[in-house]
Design a protein around this motif. Structure first.
Motif, mmCIF file in Angstrom:
data_model
loop_
_atom_site.group_PDB
_atom_site.id
_atom_site.type_symbol
_atom_site.label_atom_id
_atom_site.label_comp_id
_atom_site.label_asym_id
_atom_site.label_seq_id
_atom_site.Cartn_x
_atom_site.Cartn_y
_atom_site.Cartn_z
ATOM 1 N N TYR B 103 0.825 -1.209 0.000
ATOM 2 C CA TYR B 103 0.000 0.000 0.000
ATOM 3 C C TYR B 103 0.859 1.259 0.000
ATOM 4 O O TYR B 103 0.547 2.219 0.693
ATOM 5 C CB TYR B 103 -0.954 -0.029 1.200
ATOM 6 C CG TYR B 103 -1.898 -1.207 1.148
ATOM 7 C CD1 TYR B 103 -3.130 -1.105 0.501
ATOM 8 C CD2 TYR B 103 -1.544 -2.436 1.691
ATOM 9 C CE1 TYR B 103 -3.976 -2.196 0.405
ATOM 10 C CE2 TYR B 103 -2.385 -3.536 1.605
ATOM 11 C CZ TYR B 103 -3.590 -3.409 0.963
ATOM 12 O OH TYR B 103 -4.433 -4.490 0.863
ATOM 13 N N GLY B 104 1.937 1.236 -0.763
ATOM 14 C CA GLY B 104 2.791 2.406 -0.883
ATOM 15 C C GLY B 104 3.414 2.853 0.423
ATOM 16 O O GLY B 104 3.764 4.017 0.566
ATOM 17 N N GLY B 105 3.496 1.934 1.390
ATOM 18 C CA GLY B 105 4.054 2.299 2.696
ATOM 19 C C GLY B 105 2.981 2.515 3.752
ATOM 20 O O GLY B 105 3.302 2.755 4.910
ATOM 21 N N SER B 109 3.280 6.163 6.041
ATOM 22 C CA SER B 109 4.057 6.849 5.005
ATOM 23 C C SER B 109 3.714 8.337 4.959
ATOM 24 O O SER B 109 4.523 9.160 4.550
ATOM 25 C CB SER B 109 3.787 6.219 3.635
ATOM 26 O OG SER B 109 2.481 6.546 3.194
ATOM 27 N N LYS B 112 6.178 10.330 6.808
ATOM 28 C CA LYS B 112 7.601 10.099 6.567
ATOM 29 C C LYS B 112 8.149 11.064 5.523
ATOM 30 O O LYS B 112 7.428 11.491 4.630
ATOM 31 C CB LYS B 112 7.825 8.646 6.117
ATOM 32 C CG LYS B 112 7.781 7.688 7.294
ATOM 33 C CD LYS B 112 7.994 6.253 6.858
ATOM 34 C CE LYS B 112 7.808 5.322 8.047
ATOM 35 N NZ LYS B 112 7.444 3.964 7.653
ATOM 36 N N LYS B 113 9.430 11.364 5.652
ATOM 37 C CA LYS B 113 10.049 12.309 4.718
ATOM 38 C C LYS B 113 10.274 11.688 3.350
ATOM 39 O O LYS B 113 10.133 12.341 2.329
ATOM 40 C CB LYS B 113 11.385 12.807 5.294
ATOM 41 C CG LYS B 113 11.194 13.998 6.209
ATOM 42 C CD LYS B 113 12.523 14.692 6.462
ATOM 43 C CE LYS B 113 12.288 16.021 7.185
ATOM 44 N NZ LYS B 113 13.518 16.563 7.752
ATOM 45 N N PRO B 115 8.852 8.526 1.887
ATOM 46 C CA PRO B 115 8.031 7.312 1.965
ATOM 47 C C PRO B 115 8.212 6.393 0.761
ATOM 48 O O PRO B 115 8.726 6.808 -0.275
ATOM 49 C CB PRO B 115 6.609 7.864 1.998
ATOM 50 C CG PRO B 115 6.690 9.195 1.341
ATOM 51 C CD PRO B 115 8.048 9.732 1.654
ATOM 52 N N LYS B 116 7.776 5.172 0.940
ATOM 53 C CA LYS B 116 7.941 4.140 -0.080
ATOM 54 C C LYS B 116 7.317 4.536 -1.423
ATOM 55 O O LYS B 116 7.913 4.353 -2.473
ATOM 56 C CB LYS B 116 7.289 2.846 0.438
ATOM 57 C CG LYS B 116 7.582 1.633 -0.425
ATOM 58 C CD LYS B 116 6.905 0.390 0.150
ATOM 59 C CE LYS B 116 6.865 -0.722 -0.878
ATOM 60 N NZ LYS B 116 5.937 -1.784 -0.535
ATOM 61 N N HIS B 117 6.101 5.119 -1.357
ATOM 62 C CA HIS B 117 5.423 5.442 -2.629
ATOM 63 C C HIS B 117 6.176 6.517 -3.402
ATOM 64 O O HIS B 117 6.142 6.561 -4.626
ATOM 65 C CB HIS B 117 3.964 5.844 -2.382
ATOM 66 C CG HIS B 117 3.782 7.054 -1.513
ATOM 67 N ND1 HIS B 117 3.730 8.322 -2.017
ATOM 68 C CD2 HIS B 117 3.633 7.178 -0.169
ATOM 69 C CE1 HIS B 117 3.548 9.184 -1.021
ATOM 70 N NE2 HIS B 117 3.481 8.520 0.114
ATOM 71 N N LEU B 118 6.898 7.398 -2.663
ATOM 72 C CA LEU B 118 7.680 8.439 -3.330
ATOM 73 C C LEU B 118 8.893 7.819 -4.028
ATOM 74 O O LEU B 118 9.186 8.121 -5.178
ATOM 75 C CB LEU B 118 8.122 9.489 -2.314
ATOM 76 C CG LEU B 118 8.754 10.758 -2.897
ATOM 77 C CD1 LEU B 118 7.716 11.602 -3.619
ATOM 78 C CD2 LEU B 118 9.399 11.582 -1.797
ATOM 79 N N GLN B 120 9.157 4.757 -5.036
ATOM 80 C CA GLN B 120 8.671 3.926 -6.145
ATOM 81 C C GLN B 120 8.341 4.758 -7.371
ATOM 82 O O GLN B 120 8.370 4.273 -8.485
ATOM 83 C CB GLN B 120 7.415 3.165 -5.704
ATOM 84 C CG GLN B 120 7.672 2.094 -4.671
ATOM 85 C CD GLN B 120 8.097 0.786 -5.295
ATOM 86 O OE1 GLN B 120 7.668 0.451 -6.396
ATOM 87 N NE2 GLN B 120 8.948 0.047 -4.611
ATOM 88 N N SER B 121 7.933 6.018 -7.159
ATOM 89 C CA SER B 121 7.484 6.829 -8.285
ATOM 90 C C SER B 121 8.669 7.451 -9.033
ATOM 91 O O SER B 121 8.492 8.008 -10.097
ATOM 92 C CB SER B 121 6.538 7.926 -7.800
ATOM 93 O OG SER B 121 7.235 8.864 -7.013
ATOM 94 N N GLU B 122 9.862 7.376 -8.425
ATOM 95 C CA GLU B 122 11.009 8.019 -9.076
ATOM 96 C C GLU B 122 11.703 7.103 -10.069
ATOM 97 O O GLU B 122 11.517 5.903 -10.037
ATOM 98 C CB GLU B 122 12.008 8.487 -8.002
ATOM 99 C CG GLU B 122 11.540 9.800 -7.392
ATOM 100 C CD GLU B 122 12.216 10.087 -6.050
ATOM 101 O OE1 GLU B 122 12.997 9.236 -5.575
ATOM 102 O OE2 GLU B 122 11.915 11.153 -5.495
#
Lengths: 187, 122
Positions: B103-105, B109, B112-113, B115-118, B120-122
Motif C-alpha cells: 500500500y505504498g508504505g 508513510s 515520513k520524509k 516514503p515508499k510510494h515516493l 517507487q514513483s522516481e
C-alpha cells in the motif's frame, strides 16, 4: 482499462479506484439511503408505524427520543443525507480518480468516516440512555461501519498522491481540485 | 480474518450479556458502550489497508480487565465476562494476520520524509 498498470498507485499492487472496488460500497450506501429514509418518514410522521421485529416498542422509543430530535431535522434524515453523499461521491470520477480527482476521493473518505462514527455513537445511546434497541437503526449502523474499511484504501492512495504533489513543483491547491496540467507534473 | 471475527463476536457478547445476567447498571453501561466500539474497530480491521485499527482495541481490552475493580462490580458473571473478554480481545487484536498486498508504505508513510510510494514513483 481499469487494469492499466499506470492506474496503479506507486508502491501498490492494485488500483483502489476500480469499479469492482467501488460498486459494493455504493450499493451499501444506497441500501443505507433506503433504511434511513424509511426511518425518517416515521420520524417526520408521514407514516404512522415502524417495522420492529425483535424489540417490542424499542424502535418507537429510540426514534422518538430527545437525542434523535436534538437537531432541526430528525437524525434519520441526516443519516439519509449522509448515505446519499457517500453514494454520490462513490460514483463520481473515473478509475484513476485517486490521482485525477483527489478532492472527491477525500470528500468520500471524510463522508464515510464520520457517518460511521455517529452511527456507533447512536448505537451506544440506545441501551445506555433509553434501555431500548431499534432493529433498523442497528442495521444502518452495521452498513455504515462496513463501508469504512473498503473506502479507506482509495483515500490512502489520494493522500499519498497529495504528499507527492507537495514534494513536487506542482500547485497543491490546483492538483487537489484535479487541474490536469498540474497533475501531469507529479509522478 | 478469523481473529477479527472472534473479536467482533466478543463485542456482540458484551452488548447482549447484560440483558441475560442482571448486571448492575454500571457494568451494563460498560458493555453497552465498549461492545459497539470493539466491533467497529474489528470490522474496519477486516481490510488489509485498515488492519492497523486492530491495535485500537488494546486500550479498550486493558480497560475491560481492570473495570471490575474500578467500577466495583458485584455480579460474578459480569466480573468474569469483562476480564475474560478483555484478555481475549487483547490476544486476538495482537494477531496481525496476512497482509498480502503493498500500500505504498501505508498510513505511516504520510508522516515520513521519504516514503515508499515516493521512492517507487522516481
Amino acid at each position: 482499462m481499469a487494469n492499466n498498470p499506470s492506474y496503479i498507485p506507486p508502491g501498490w499492487d492494485y488500483n483502489p479506484a476500480t469499479w469492482d472496488q467501488r460498486i459494493p460500497i455504493v450499493i451499501l450506501a444506497v441500501v443505507g439511503v433506503f433504511i434511513a429514509s424509511y426511518l425518517a418518514l416515521y420520524q417526520l410522521e408521514i407514516i404512522d408505524t415502524v417495522w420492529e421485529p425483535f424489540f417490542g416498542d424499542g424502535s418507537v422509543i429510540i426514534l422518538n427520543s430527545k437525542v434523535s430530535h436534538v437537531l432541526p431535522i430528525p437524525d434519520a434524515a441526516i443519516g439519509a443525507i449522509g448515505y446519499f453523499v457517500d453514494a454520490v461521491t462513490g460514483i463520481i470520477g473515473g478509475t484513476k480518480r485517486w490521482k485525477t480527482m483527489p478532492w472527491i476521493v477525500i470528500v468520500f473518505g471524510l463522508a464515510v468516516g464520520p457517518l460511521g462514527f455517529v452511527s456507533v455513537m447512536l448505537v451506544v445511546f440506545q441501551p445506555v440512555l433509553f434501555s431500548a434497541w431499534c432493529t433498523l437503526c442497528l442495521c444502518s449502523a452495521v452498513i455504515s461501519i462496513a463501508m469504512i474499511g473498503p473506502a479507506m484504501d482509495e483515500m490512502l492512495a489520494s493522500l499519498q498522491f497529495m504528499q507527492r504533489v507537495k514534494k513536487s513543483e506542482a500547485s497543491t491547491w490546483k492538483a487537489f481540485w484535479g487541474v490536469q496540467s498540474e497533475i501531469e507534473k507529479v509522478k | 480474518m478469523w481473529a477479527r471475527i472472534i473479536n467482533t463476536i466478543l463485542g456482540l457478547w458484551l452488548m447482549i450479556a447484560p440483558s441475560f445476567f442482571e448486571y448492575s447498571s454500571l457494568a451494563a453501561d460498560n458493555g453497552h458502550i465498549l461492545g459497539p466500539v470493539i466491533i467497529t474497530f474489528s470490522v474496519i480491521a477486516f481490510w488489509e489497508a485498515t488492519r492497523v485499527l486492530r491495535k485500537w482495541n488494546y486500550p479498550i481490552a486493558i480497560w475491560l480487565i481492570i473495570a471490575p475493580w474500578v467500577l466495583g462490580y458485584e455480579n460474578n458473571i459480569a466480573i468474569i465476562s469483562d476480564i475474560g473478554v478483555g484478555v481475549l480481545v487483547l490476544l486476538f487484536a495482537s494477531v496481525k494476520g496476512k497482509i498480502e498486498k503493498n500500500y505504498g508504505g501505508g498510513w505511516s508513510s504520510l508522516w515520513k520524509k521519504n516514503p515508499k510510494h515516493l521512492k517507487q514513483s522516481e
